[in-house]
Every structure is written in structure tokens, then in C-alpha cells.
Design a protein around this motif. Structure first.
Motif, PDB file in Angstrom:
ATOM      1  N   PHE A   1       0.833  -1.201   0.000  1.00  0.00           N
ATOM      2  CA  PHE A   1       0.000   0.000   0.000  1.00  0.00           C
ATOM      3  C   PHE A   1       0.867   1.251   0.000  1.00  0.00           C
ATOM      4  CE2 PHE A   1      -2.385   3.156   2.639  1.00  0.00           C
ATOM      5  CZ  PHE A   1      -3.442   3.386   1.774  1.00  0.00           C
ATOM      6  N   GLN A   2       2.021   1.197   0.682  1.00  0.00           N
ATOM      7  CA  GLN A   2       2.926   2.341   0.722  1.00  0.00           C
ATOM      8  C   GLN A   2       3.771   2.426  -0.554  1.00  0.00           C
ATOM      9  OE1 GLN A   2       2.628   4.438   3.194  1.00  0.00           O
ATOM     10  NE2 GLN A   2       1.337   3.196   4.510  1.00  0.00           N
ATOM     11  N   ILE A   3       4.266   1.276  -1.005  1.00  0.00           N
ATOM     12  CA  ILE A   3       5.152   1.274  -2.164  1.00  0.00           C
ATOM     13  C   ILE A   3       4.436   1.773  -3.419  1.00  0.00           C
ATOM     14  CG2 ILE A   3       6.518  -0.204  -3.694  1.00  0.00           C
ATOM     15  CD1 ILE A   3       6.999  -2.031  -1.269  1.00  0.00           C
ATOM     16  N   ALA A   4       3.200   1.305  -3.609  1.00  0.00           N
ATOM     17  CA  ALA A   4       2.463   1.641  -4.832  1.00  0.00           C
ATOM     18  C   ALA A   4       2.136   3.123  -4.925  1.00  0.00           C
ATOM     19  CB  ALA A   4       1.180   0.819  -4.912  1.00  0.00           C
ATOM     20  N   ALA A   5       2.242   3.852  -3.811  1.00  0.00           N
ATOM     21  CA  ALA A   5       1.951   5.292  -3.845  1.00  0.00           C
ATOM     22  C   ALA A   5       2.869   6.029  -4.806  1.00  0.00           C
ATOM     23  CB  ALA A   5       2.091   5.880  -2.442  1.00  0.00           C
ATOM     24  N   ILE A   6       4.064   5.504  -5.020  1.00  0.00           N
ATOM     25  CA  ILE A   6       5.006   6.156  -5.927  1.00  0.00           C
ATOM     26  C   ILE A   6       4.424   6.212  -7.337  1.00  0.00           C
ATOM     27  CG2 ILE A   6       7.320   6.003  -6.919  1.00  0.00           C
ATOM     28  CD1 ILE A   6       8.171   4.566  -4.324  1.00  0.00           C
TER      29      ILE A   6
ATOM     30  N   VAL B   1      -3.689  -8.575  -2.392  1.00  0.00           N
ATOM     31  CA  VAL B   1      -2.495  -7.944  -2.967  1.00  0.00           C
ATOM     32  C   VAL B   1      -2.904  -6.923  -4.028  1.00  0.00           C
ATOM     33  CG1 VAL B   1      -0.438  -8.335  -4.371  1.00  0.00           C
ATOM     34  CG2 VAL B   1      -0.958  -9.870  -2.455  1.00  0.00           C
ATOM     35  N   VAL B   2      -3.863  -7.307  -4.873  1.00  0.00           N
ATOM     36  CA  VAL B   2      -4.331  -6.392  -5.921  1.00  0.00           C
ATOM     37  C   VAL B   2      -4.949  -5.147  -5.306  1.00  0.00           C
ATOM     38  CG1 VAL B   2      -5.960  -6.107  -7.836  1.00  0.00           C
ATOM     39  CG2 VAL B   2      -4.697  -8.260  -7.559  1.00  0.00           C
ATOM     40  N   TRP B   3      -5.811  -5.333  -4.313  1.00  0.00           N
ATOM     41  CA  TRP B   3      -6.496  -4.189  -3.705  1.00  0.00           C
ATOM     42  C   TRP B   3      -5.513  -3.286  -2.957  1.00  0.00           C
ATOM     43  CZ3 TRP B   3      -9.944  -4.958  -6.813  1.00  0.00           C
ATOM     44  CH2 TRP B   3     -10.635  -6.163  -6.949  1.00  0.00           C
ATOM     45  N   SER B   4      -4.508  -3.879  -2.316  1.00  0.00           N
ATOM     46  CA  SER B   4      -3.492  -3.061  -1.638  1.00  0.00           C
ATOM     47  C   SER B   4      -2.721  -2.206  -2.631  1.00  0.00           C
ATOM     48  CB  SER B   4      -2.526  -3.963  -0.872  1.00  0.00           C
ATOM     49  OG  SER B   4      -3.181  -4.662   0.169  1.00  0.00           O
ATOM     50  N   LEU B   5      -2.387  -2.792  -3.779  1.00  0.00           N
ATOM     51  CA  LEU B   5      -1.659  -2.043  -4.805  1.00  0.00           C
ATOM     52  C   LEU B   5      -2.516  -0.911  -5.380  1.00  0.00           C
ATOM     53  CD1 LEU B   5       0.121  -4.959  -6.668  1.00  0.00           C
ATOM     54  CD2 LEU B   5       1.229  -3.180  -5.311  1.00  0.00           C
ATOM     55  N   LEU B   6      -3.784  -1.211  -5.676  1.00  0.00           N
ATOM     56  CA  LEU B   6      -4.667  -0.177  -6.228  1.00  0.00           C
ATOM     57  C   LEU B   6      -4.876   0.952  -5.219  1.00  0.00           C
ATOM     58  CD1 LEU B   6      -7.387  -2.287  -8.091  1.00  0.00           C
ATOM     59  CD2 LEU B   6      -5.398  -1.111  -9.049  1.00  0.00           C
ATOM     60  N   GLY B   7      -5.080   0.587  -3.955  1.00  0.00           N
ATOM     61  CA  GLY B   7      -5.241   1.613  -2.928  1.00  0.00           C
ATOM     62  C   GLY B   7      -3.989   2.448  -2.753  1.00  0.00           C
ATOM     63  N   GLY B   8      -2.821   1.812  -2.887  1.00  0.00           N
ATOM     64  CA  GLY B   8      -1.567   2.551  -2.785  1.00  0.00           C
ATOM     65  C   GLY B   8      -1.406   3.564  -3.903  1.00  0.00           C
ATOM     66  N   VAL B   9      -1.728   3.146  -5.128  1.00  0.00           N
ATOM     67  CA  VAL B   9      -1.692   4.085  -6.251  1.00  0.00           C
ATOM     68  C   VAL B   9      -2.618   5.262  -5.967  1.00  0.00           C
ATOM     69  CG1 VAL B   9      -2.223   4.387  -8.697  1.00  0.00           C
ATOM     70  CG2 VAL B   9      -1.065   2.305  -7.922  1.00  0.00           C
ATOM     71  N   ALA B  10      -3.793   4.969  -5.406  1.00  0.00           N
ATOM     72  CA  ALA B  10      -4.771   6.021  -5.119  1.00  0.00           C
ATOM     73  C   ALA B  10      -4.254   7.007  -4.083  1.00  0.00           C
ATOM     74  CB  ALA B  10      -6.080   5.397  -4.658  1.00  0.00           C
ATOM     75  N   GLN B  11      -3.663   6.505  -3.005  1.00  0.00           N
ATOM     76  CA  GLN B  11      -3.265   7.432  -1.946  1.00  0.00           C
ATOM     77  C   GLN B  11      -2.110   8.327  -2.393  1.00  0.00           C
ATOM     78  OE1 GLN B  11      -0.340   7.375   0.068  1.00  0.00           O
ATOM     79  NE2 GLN B  11       0.394   5.259   0.163  1.00  0.00           N
ATOM     80  N   GLY B  12      -1.194   7.814  -3.226  1.00  0.00           N
ATOM     81  CA  GLY B  12      -0.145   8.677  -3.757  1.00  0.00           C
ATOM     82  C   GLY B  12      -0.680   9.672  -4.768  1.00  0.00           C
TER      83      GLY B  12
END
Length: 422
Positions: A285-290, A331-342
Motif C-alpha cells: 500500500f505504501q510502495i504503490a503510492a510512488i 495484494v491487488v487491492w493493496s496495490l490499487l489503494g496505494g496508487v490512489a493514496q499517492g
């Protein structure tokens, strides 16, 4: 005669370096204790609530100390404000590692107050020193680097604690802060000598000659008002946009901090993951924010301002709905949420430098947006925890995150659309 302050701007690469080294220190120091919670509890006797204050207090200060940040920028200028920010973070990091619980909390409060200065001053620096067609990219880089700093701290603190103890481990990140402080001390001195006057002129920044479609606020920049009536109209427009972005940032911050606080526990409870595995999964969730932070300016460069905001809102809503409907794909939802928060952070704070007519107005708008947003961020994690305890499940907390995602989308889309109007 010395040239006016507004006519001398540092080279863009050095502006970006300054923002990056500052951003590395605007979240990592409050993330560091979360990586060694068991060690802190064993050494200090703090309970769950006390440990929660190590991250909750700084976020609360983000809201409460914004008037101080605005006054500091107006009184001393952006460069001195950055120096004060980094000096305060460094001092708080050292103090937090020295003594018993009251000293730990005092250092934590100092870190939160100092970081607030940095939170508010970055949009001012971007507005003043970054070309209009690079504002979105600079804001995205700022957001991305904050997440990089957080991830580096999460990964690096446990090994350091195993080797030297938790106090030395969280204090060691002060080396990064000290390096950033040294950079900004040199930078501030050189700019003061070059300008020979205050670094924050009261006159509005002139608009560019050509429209700039790459900014998340839409084409072009606000033009200087032609008279009192136009000034009043522009002021009312600015207030409406700020209010809408405030609503959007309440949703963004509330969803982010509620998810950050409870996603590891949720995965452990619902998927049976061990603590290490749930923490590693939640770190996605943190990594995908980038991706979101750097992707929003690229999308905005090719579309209307509100389109990337809608996309970010859809990704935000996919996180809680996905965890409810198909939890096995966490895993998919964590990645999508991470993209969203960044992307959400970048979308909101790319608009502020574009619509502000002066550095003071940029600081005031940023302060209002962040004050409300971080109050929501302070309240969201305990409310989500209470919902979990009251319902003995995670459906209600996930619906809270969904509601906050809807609030982000509604406020931010409306603010983006209004920022496009002339």
C-alpha cells in the motif's frame, strides 16, 4: 541596487533537490517507531494507546500547528521556515530517543510541530520556484519521496534495532535530517545573499504567456486581477476551491491513515497471515503510492483536470470494496489503494500552487486544507478501530474507508473543475 526577490529564482534542479531532501524527512521520523513497537513497549511499558500516540500526536499537530506554520512563513520566508522545520525534526528525533515516556512524548510533539512547517511550506516553494508546466511533476516527486522515506525507514529500522537497540535505531535516521539541514542552511544563505531582500514578496506571481495544459488545475494559470471587483471575485473563487479541496483532503487523509493503521491487522484476521507476512503485504500500500504520485501529472498532461481525480477516486473505492467482495485478492487491492493514496495527495496539492495569486495565499490555502484533512486523519483510525471492536468484524471499518474515498472524489473533482473556469 539588489534585484527584487521575485526576479531571482534558483535553478530548477536545485529546487527539486531541496524539495526531495526535505520530503525524505516529512514522514519517515513518525513511521520509524511503528517498525519496533514490541521493543518500545517492552522497554517503556507503554500500552497500545500510548504507542499509538507516537504516530497520532504528530498527525494531530499537523492540524493544530498550521497557524504557526503560516505565520512563520510570512515572518521569516520559506527558506528559513525549512531550516526551522529540519532543525526541529532533528532535535525531536534526538530527544525522543533519550529518556522515559514523558521525554519520548515531548520529542514526538516537537517532531509533529516541526513537520507541520514543512507540510505548509512545500506548496509555497513549488509555486514560487517551479515553472508552471512542472508543478504537477514537482508535487508528484514530493509525494513519492515521502513514501520512499517511509518505506526505507520501515525496512531499515528493525535490523538497526536488533543490532543497537530501538533508541539508537530510530535516532540514527537523524543523520538523514542533519544532511538535509546542512543542504538547506547553505541554500538559504546563498539565496539571501543573491536576493538582498525578503524571500517572500507580497506581489502576485505573474501568469505565463501560454496556457499550460499539463497542470492538474486545467489549462493556463490565474491572471492578475484588473481591479477591486475582479480581486473580490478571484478571492471568492479561491475560497470556494480551497473549501472543496479541504473536503477532498479530509477524505484522502482519513482513508490513508485508517488503512495504514489497520490493514496489517485486517489481513492477519481475515487471511490468517502471520504478523511479518501481513506487514509485508500491507507495505505494498505504501510502495504503490510512488506510481500514483508520478502518474497523476502524466495523465493530467493529456486530459482535463478532473479526469485523473476521478480515476484516483475509483482506485480508492476499489480498495475497501475489493477487500469485502474478493478478500483473497488482497495484494491487488493493496496495490490499487496505494496508487490512489499517492495520486490523491498529488492531485490536490498540484492545484494549490496553480490557483494561488501570491506566496502568502498559497501558504494560507495549504494551511486550511491540511488543518482540516489532518484532523480527519487523527479521528479516522480510532473510529475504524471502534467500529471493528463494536461489530467484531471488518465490514464497518471498510465501509468507513469507502465513505472517505467518496468524500475525496466529490470534493476534489468539484475543486478541480472550478479551478479550470476563468
Amino acid at each position: 541596487m539588489a534585484p527584487p526577490a521575485s526576479s531571482i529564482r534558483p535553478a530548477l534542479p536545485w529546487v527539486l533537490v531541496g524539495i526531495i531532501v526535505l520530503a525524505l524527512n516529512l514522514r519517515a521520523p513518525i513511521i520509524a517507531p511503528t517498525a519496533v513497537v514490541p521493543d518500545i513497549r517492552a522497554d517503556t511499558g507503554l500500552g497500545a494507546a500510548g504507542v499509538g500516540m507516537l504516530t497520532g500526536l504528530p498527525v494531530l499537530l499537523f492540524a493544530l500547528a498550521t497557524p504557526l506554520a503560516t505565520r512563520t512563513i510570512r515572518r521569516f520566508g520559506p527558506e528559513t521556515t525549512v531550516v526551522l522545520c529540519l532543525a526541529g525534526v532533528l532535535a525531536g528525533t534526538v530527544i525522543r530517543s533519550l529518556g522515559p515516556t514523558p521525554v519520548i512524548m515531548a520529542g514526538t510533539v516537537l517532531i509533529g510541530a516541526a513537520m507541520t512547517l514543512g507540510n505548509i511550506v512545500v506548496p509555497v516553494l513549488i509555486r514560487r520556484d517551479v515553472p508552471w508546466n512542472r508543478v504537477g511533476a514537482a508535487t508528484g516527486a514530493y509525494s513519492a519521496v515521502m513514501n520512499v522515506g517511509s518505506m526505507a525507514t520501515l525496512l531499515g529500522t528493525p535490523p538497526l534495532a536488533a543490532q543497537f537497540g530501538w533508541r539508537w535505531a530510530i535516532a540514527s535516521w537523524g543523520v538523514v535530517t542533519a544532511a538535509a539541514l546542512a543542504f538547506w542552511l547553505v541554500k538559504a544563505r546563498r539565496l539571501r545573499l543573491a536576493r538582498g531582500t525578503t524571500p517572500m514578496p507580497p506581489s502576485p506571481r505573474p501568469a505565463p504567456a501560454d496556457p499550460v495544459p499539463s497542470l492538474p488545475g486545467g489549462p493556463g494559470a490565474p491572471h492578475a486581477a484588473a481591479g477591486p471587483a475582479a480581486d473580490d471575485a478571484a478571492g471568492r473563487r479561491m475560497k470556494r476551491i480551497t473549501a472543496l479541496l479541504l473536503l477532498g483532503f479530509c477524505g484522502q487523509s482519513g482513508a490513508y491513515y485508517a488503512t495504514t493503521a489497520w490493514l496489517p491487522t485486517l489481513l492477519a484476521d481475515t487471511r490468517g497471515l502471520a504478523p511479518a507476512a501481513s506487514g509485508a503485504s500491507a507495505s505494498l500500500f505504501q510502495i504503490a503510492a510512488i506510481v500514483g504520485a508520478l502518474g497523476v501529472p502524466l495523465v493530467a498532461a493529456r486530459t482535463r483536470a478532473w479526469i485523473p481525480v476521478v480515476l484516483v477516486g475509483a482506485l480508492w473505492m476499489a480498495l475497501p470494496i475489493g477487500l469485502l467482495v474478493a478478500p483473497e485478492a488482497f495484494v491487488v487491492w493493496s496495490l490499487l489503494g496505494g496508487v490512489a493514496q499517492g495520486g490523491g495527495f498529488t492531485a490536490i496539492f498540484s492545484i494549490v500552487p496553480r490557483i494561488a495569486r501570491s506566496d502568502a495565499e498559497a501558504a494560507a490555502a495549504s494551511a486550511r486544507i491540511q488543518a482540516g484533512g489532518y484532523l480527519a486523519a487523527t479521528a479516522a483510525p480510532p473510529v475504524a478501530g471502534w467500529l471493528n471492536a463494536a461489530t467484531h468484524g471488518w465490514t464497518a471499518p471498510l465501509l468507513l474507508v469507502f465513505a472517505l474515498a467518496v468524500l475525496f472524489t466529490a470534493g476534489s473533482v468539484a475543486g478541480a473543475r472550478l479551478s479550470e473556469r476563468r
